[in-house]
Design a protein around this motif. Sequence first.
Motif, PDB file in Angstrom:
ATOM      1  N   ALA A  56      41.166  41.171  48.456  1.00 13.29           N
ATOM      2  CA  ALA A  56      41.481  39.920  47.770  1.00 13.29           C
ATOM      3  C   ALA A  56      40.216  39.277  47.219  1.00 13.29           C
ATOM      4  O   ALA A  56      39.109  39.509  47.710  1.00 13.29           O
ATOM      5  N   LYS A  57      40.408  38.486  46.181  1.00  8.40           N
ATOM      6  CA  LYS A  57      39.329  37.686  45.604  1.00  8.40           C
ATOM      7  C   LYS A  57      38.100  38.537  45.303  1.00  8.40           C
ATOM      8  O   LYS A  57      37.007  38.305  45.823  1.00  8.40           O
ATOM      9  N   GLU A  58      38.332  39.554  44.474  1.00  9.80           N
ATOM     10  CA  GLU A  58      37.283  40.489  44.030  1.00  9.80           C
ATOM     11  C   GLU A  58      36.619  41.212  45.198  1.00  9.80           C
ATOM     12  O   GLU A  58      35.432  41.541  45.157  1.00  9.80           O
ATOM     13  N   GLY A  59      37.404  41.475  46.236  1.00  7.69           N
ATOM     14  CA  GLY A  59      36.918  42.255  47.358  1.00  7.69           C
ATOM     15  C   GLY A  59      36.124  41.483  48.380  1.00  7.69           C
ATOM     16  O   GLY A  59      35.588  42.080  49.321  1.00  7.69           O
ATOM     17  N   THR A  60      36.044  40.176  48.237  1.00 12.73           N
ATOM     18  CA  THR A  60      35.289  39.372  49.208  1.00 12.73           C
ATOM     19  C   THR A  60      36.097  39.104  50.468  1.00 12.73           C
ATOM     20  O   THR A  60      35.535  38.675  51.485  1.00 12.73           O
ATOM     21  N   GLU A  61      37.407  39.332  50.422  1.00 12.09           N
ATOM     22  CA  GLU A  61      38.259  39.126  51.581  1.00 12.09           C
ATOM     23  C   GLU A  61      39.209  40.307  51.727  1.00 12.09           C
ATOM     24  O   GLU A  61      39.563  40.956  50.741  1.00 12.09           O
TER      25      GLU A  61
ATOM     26  N   PRO B 201      45.941  39.121  44.884  1.00 12.82           N
ATOM     27  CA  PRO B 201      45.286  39.922  43.844  1.00 12.82           C
ATOM     28  C   PRO B 201      43.779  40.078  44.079  1.00 12.82           C
ATOM     29  O   PRO B 201      43.124  39.211  44.654  1.00 12.82           O
ATOM     30  N   TYR B 202      43.285  41.193  43.609  1.00 10.18           N
ATOM     31  CA  TYR B 202      41.837  41.396  43.538  1.00 10.18           C
ATOM     32  C   TYR B 202      41.255  40.426  42.530  1.00 10.18           C
ATOM     33  O   TYR B 202      40.256  39.757  42.787  1.00 10.18           O
ATOM     34  N   THR B 203      41.885  40.346  41.367  1.00 11.85           N
ATOM     35  CA  THR B 203      41.573  39.320  40.372  1.00 11.85           C
ATOM     36  C   THR B 203      42.881  38.855  39.749  1.00 11.85           C
ATOM     37  O   THR B 203      43.820  39.638  39.610  1.00 11.85           O
TER      38      THR B 203
END
Length: 337
Positions: free
Chosen positions: A69-74, A81-83
């Motif tokens: 999630a959140k561009e891979g930060t979570e 979504p990833y983004t």
Amino acid sequence: MQHLKLKPIVVTIALSTLTNIAAAELRTERAVVPNDETHRVAASSYFASTVQGDLYIAAQVNGQLLFFAKEGTEISSEAIPYTENGQYSGDIPLFNFPAADIAPGRYAIYQLITASGSDPYDFRNWVGGATGISSINFTVGLPPEQSGDFNGDGFADDDQNRDGFHDDDQNRDGFHDDDQNKDGFHDADHGNSGLGDNGTGSNDDGHGANDNDTDSNDDGHGANDNDTDSNDDDHGANDNDTGSNNGTGSVTPPTTNGGGIPTISGNAEKGRDLYQNCSSSNCHGSDPQRGQNKIFRATESAKTRSAINRNKGGMGFLNFLTDADLQAISDFVRNPQ
């Protein structure tokens, strides 16, 4: 936020087998990775054309999906979504983790893009529809006997397209389709050599792991080389099948509207949609009139159900189809116009 269940994702992967309709292609330079200090688990996504929407990236871990999630930060068990509402084109790095931090095992990665703000659980929202999902599989910290990477190039020796999945892994769960106990070995590989009991792994066609298979022309979709049962409902082409129902038999001519123009009933139309969702797996091809792999047997829905229940030719993944679905497919195969 709704949990995105694993089974429908894997089923859809099995049906689509990553056709060229997928919105993007997951890529890696090494799918088989030692879990030491010098190696990393990394992947990128390649978009041949610009795509817009919500991008989801998820990993299969111990039978559940975890989302980047959140561009891979979570990392989340929720479908986040990833983004969100992004535009994607070209090659986009997704993640790059130290392999030493990852427990030995198999990790399938799934990617899809949905219309912005839509439900990712419904494939009708996916860019590219049911074929819009892509996947790649990482094998981390396992010996060559289980990873299949005997030549050390970072991919299993039977992974010709380098997507991290064995070529005989049609349901794309990270294991050979004949590895029922999911220990990483063919069920016939009683010595756990990674080569099969005949010890001639390089000569095995990889689709059935039948150690005594001597037919170089076996197509791998059932591999019952000496099957002589005329009523066999095997999914694959049986090399010595002497029965009359061998996939080249006749099919009931299509009904017409009186002017010679074929018609299709509402149920057959539903069957056509179901069949076309499945056809990209190349088991039976897009046109049932060609008779590929005995598709004419699908005109008897009871035989199809029996084959699914017995996982004949790897058909067990289709157990989500209802009896009504199978009857609709039967109606379409009988009248595929």
